[in-house]
Write a protein that holds these residues in place. Structure first.
Motif, short mmCIF file in Angstrom:
data_model
loop_
_atom_site.label_atom_id
_atom_site.label_comp_id
_atom_site.label_asym_id
_atom_site.label_seq_id
_atom_site.Cartn_x
_atom_site.Cartn_y
_atom_site.Cartn_z
N ALA A 256 -6.84 -2.82 3.06
CA ALA A 256 -6.00 -2.30 1.91
C ALA A 256 -5.53 -0.58 2.59
N THR A 259 -2.58 -1.29 4.21
CA THR A 259 -1.27 -1.95 3.45
C THR A 259 -1.02 -1.10 2.43
N SER A 260 -1.52 -1.60 1.07
CA SER A 260 -1.10 -0.89 -0.13
C SER A 260 -2.10 -1.51 -1.32
N GLU A 261 -1.99 -0.98 -2.43
CA GLU A 261 -2.88 -1.43 -3.51
C GLU A 261 -2.63 -2.56 -4.00
N ARG A 262 -1.46 -3.11 -3.36
CA ARG A 262 -1.51 -4.76 -3.64
C ARG A 262 -2.32 -5.74 -2.83
N GLU A 265 -5.14 -5.94 -5.24
CA GLU A 265 -4.62 -6.71 -6.47
C GLU A 265 -4.87 -8.30 -5.98
N GLY A 266 -4.12 -8.44 -4.95
CA GLY A 266 -4.10 -9.95 -4.19
C GLY A 266 -5.70 -10.35 -3.87
N THR A 283 -3.96 -6.60 -13.25
CA THR A 283 -5.07 -5.89 -12.44
C THR A 283 -4.54 -4.59 -12.25
N THR A 297 0.06 -0.60 -13.31
CA THR A 297 -0.05 -1.88 -12.85
C THR A 297 0.94 -2.33 -11.79
N ARG A 298 1.78 -1.21 -11.21
CA ARG A 298 2.69 -1.47 -10.26
C ARG A 298 2.00 -1.93 -8.82
N ASN A 299 0.80 -1.04 -8.74
CA ASN A 299 0.04 -1.19 -7.59
C ASN A 299 0.62 -1.32 -6.23
N ASP A 300 1.85 -0.33 -6.18
CA ASP A 300 2.48 -0.25 -4.79
C ASP A 300 2.25 0.92 -4.01
#
Length: 497
Positions: A256, A259-262, A265-266, A283, A297-300
């Protein structure tokens, strides 16, 4: 159901309507005839009822008893277009799933009064794709496009209730003279059909009907406040899968960071799809200052070394019960002294809130207990000026705490939200109720009332708690809660340098 077939259409009314720019613009008579023959008998026989069938029967009886002599209509809902000819993943309406155990789209439960003073239940469903009229291979929602549906006979065996073709629903409702109520807002066609059958012609009659429908929704929410043992088991299953999902995220923190918060989430979503139906809600994977936005919830955003990651997530089971758990964890594996100070205050507040959960206690007690601890801590830190009673009376702590300390949990993540206030918000806790306890502190990045070093720190700790005869059970106890326990848990999962 496809655009070519709506409730009330005849089974033989299917007409092939190709996409304007689709490659298959026509069907020859020879191909149509060939496609209608040569198929094996795949009817499933000797099916056992689903395990919740005795519970759904009891729930229907209880609902019917609350509305004697009235016909009750509870739709599942329809697919909703996402873009052009693609739909959002379907999730059955909560009340429909609660009363039937069915999770497919397009169905409708009707409870009709009988001569014995009770109600007869009929589940109106889409039958299997018709092999004679071409819908099964040409229709947008035919069996060869989206998968096999249960036949009406199979569905009757599975759900232990009488079934009928949903295309006969209009005729069935129009033929009755009984007063009607419908759970509105899930199926516009069913809502319109009920309005037609009622024949309300003036504003007063329409307003009365609206009140009747609202009362039905409220009654169902009241009925769902106390979970039966089967529901509790489903919620525990959701929580256990959620605990494993949090473990997955902890082990994936190094990826993570790249990469990112996504990625967070994934990672959790994979667990939800493998062990359940989906996530129970969007999430929240909020790193750093994003954690001060309650429903981020943007998780970006980036997941940086030295930041806190607030993960608020829940697995939804295949029976649609959801967990709701939050942990705030240091991305590096270790809290800084300042992060630990904030975390420990939230943890103390949660401890007080959980201790206030017990049968016979007012629902609001756990919120008041947690808020008092937070207010006392904020006074001690010099962020608020006491006395604490004045702060709580005016709600001044809410600048930094923002939200309530918890809510009911079940088929909906904010379960029974339309229940009567005297049974919920101002009621007493009862054995079988399940709720979240989730205090938090959020210091906004631009809040000049707090020291600069606190700005951008957000901490929430949330657990799912079952009210028992003796007191309470923390269903999500498989996850650590204290700062020291969180660090030890992360040390077991993060790769060693």
């Amino acid at each position: 159901m496809s655009d070519q077939q709506r409730p009330g259409d005849r089974a033989d009314a299917f007409v092939f309507t190709p996409r304007k720019n689709g490659q298959s613009q026509s069907v020859s008579d020879e191909l149509a005839a060939w496609m209608s023959t040569g198929w094996a008998d795949t009817e499933l026989r000797d099916l056992d009822p689903i395990e919740q069938a005795p519970h759904t029967a009891r729930r229907r009886a209880a609902l019917g008893a609350a509305f004697p002599g009235e016909r009750l209509v509870v739709p599942a809902g329809q697919l909703v277009t996402r873009s052009n000819d693609t739909e959002y993943p379907f999730r059955a309406a909560t009340d429909y799933a609660y009363l039937t155990g069915d999770t497919a789209d397009g169905g409708c439960l009707v409870l009709t009064p009988n001569a014995d003073g009770g109600h007869d239940a009929v589940l109106y469903l889409k039958p299997r794709s018709d092999r004679e009229n071409g819908e099964f291979w040409l229709g947008q929602y035919g069996e060869l496009w989206t998968g096999r549906r249960n036949s009406l006979q199979e569905a009757s065996a599975l759900f232990a209730v009488a079934t009928a073709d949903v295309r006969t629903l209009p005729e069935a409702l129009r033929s009755g003279t009984t007063a009607l109520r419908v759970v509105r807002g899930h199926d516009a066609d069913v809502d319109a059909l009920v309005d037609e059958v009622r024949g309300d012609t003036d504003s007063e009659a329409k307003a009365k009907s609206a009140r009747l429908d609202t009362e039905l929704g409220v009654a169902l929410a009241d009925h769902r406040l106390v979970k039966d043992e089967w529901e509790v088991a489903q919620l525990q299953r959701a929580v256990d899968a959620t605990v494993r999902g949090f473990g997955d995220v902890a082990a994936a923190l190094p990826q993570a960071r790249d990469t990112s918060e996504r990625f967070v989430e994934g990672t959790f979503f994979l667990r939800a799809r493998v062990e359940g139906n989906d996530v129970g809600y969007g999430t929240i994977a909020a790193s750093g200052a994003n954690a001060t936005t309650l429903h981020w919830t943007r998780n970006d955003g980036s997941v940086r070394e030295g930041d806190l990651l607030l993960l608020d997530a829940g697995v939804e089971t295949t029976t649609l019960y959801t967990a709701d758990v939050t942990r705030t964890m240091p991305v590096s594996g270790t809290f800084t002294d300042l992060q630990r100070k904030v975390y420990d205050l939230v943890y103390a507040a949660q401890e007080a809130g959980i201790a206030a959960v017990a049968p016979g206690r007012p629902f609001g007690d756990f919120h008041k207990a947690a808020q008092r601890v937070l207010a006392e801590g904020l006074v001690e830190w010099g962020l608020l000026e006491g006395p604490v009673e004045r702060i709580l009376e005016l709600g001044l702590q809410r600048r930094y705490t923002l939200h309530g300390t918890g809510h009911m949990l079940g088929l909906d993540v904010h379960d029974c939200a339309v229940a009567r206030q005297e049974a919920h918000l101002y009621g007493e806790l009862e054995p079988g109720m399940v709720l979240t306890v989730e205090p938090g502190l959020y210091f906004q990045p631009d809040d000049l009332t707090v020291p600069e070093e606190l700005r951008g720190i957000g901490v929430r700790i949330e657990d799912d708690v079952l009210v028992t005869e003796e007191g309470r059970t923390v269903m999500s106890a498989g996850l650590p809660r204290s700062s020291a326990e969180v660090e030890a848990w992360l040390a077991e999962r993060l790769p060693r340098a």
